[in-house]
Design an enzyme around this catalytic site. Sequence first.
Site, PDB file in Angstrom:
ATOM      1  CB  CYS A 189      -1.003  -0.015   1.160  1.00 53.84           C
ATOM      2  SG  CYS A 189      -0.320   0.139   2.800  1.00 53.84           S
ATOM      3  CB  CYS A 215       0.329   1.218  -4.110  1.00 55.26           C
ATOM      4  SG  CYS A 215       0.510  -0.371  -4.913  1.00 55.26           S
ATOM      5  CB  CYS A 261       3.040  -2.273  -7.569  1.00 49.63           C
ATOM      6  SG  CYS A 261       3.627  -3.850  -6.975  1.00 49.63           S
TER       7      CYS A 261
END
Length: 138
Positions: A12, A86, A90
């Site tokens: 996150c 997020c 990523c």
Amino acid sequence: MPEPKPSVLFVCIHNAGRSQMAAAFLTHLSEGRVEVRSAGSAPAVAVNPAAVEAMAEVGVDLSTETPKVLTAEAVQASDVVITMGCGDTCPVFPGKTYLDWKLDDPAGQGVDAVRPIRDEIQRRVHGLLENLGIQPRF
């Protein structure tokens, strides 16, 4: 030769609430049968105190955890990567399983607001363990 453990990374933004709770539940419920990591794209200084309190209520201790920065190596070393708000920060590697858990952000919330998030994370971690073929602790 024993089978390798599955590896799960929870991500996150701040690595201070959702991903910390998810990692703690998976560690607790899998009893060491899963390699567990958590990280954040912009880690906070400390874990959210309301998340620590909410997890303590269900017997899971987050008090010694610290937010960690997301690295490409952590993603590469994981079989399953679960993101929680997020976005595109990523890194994506072929051969990994990516899941996005849409959950409310506990940042700035009191423990009363964090409890339902905690309970939903616990429910999802149980489902994850089932998908990994691992019987949860309880």
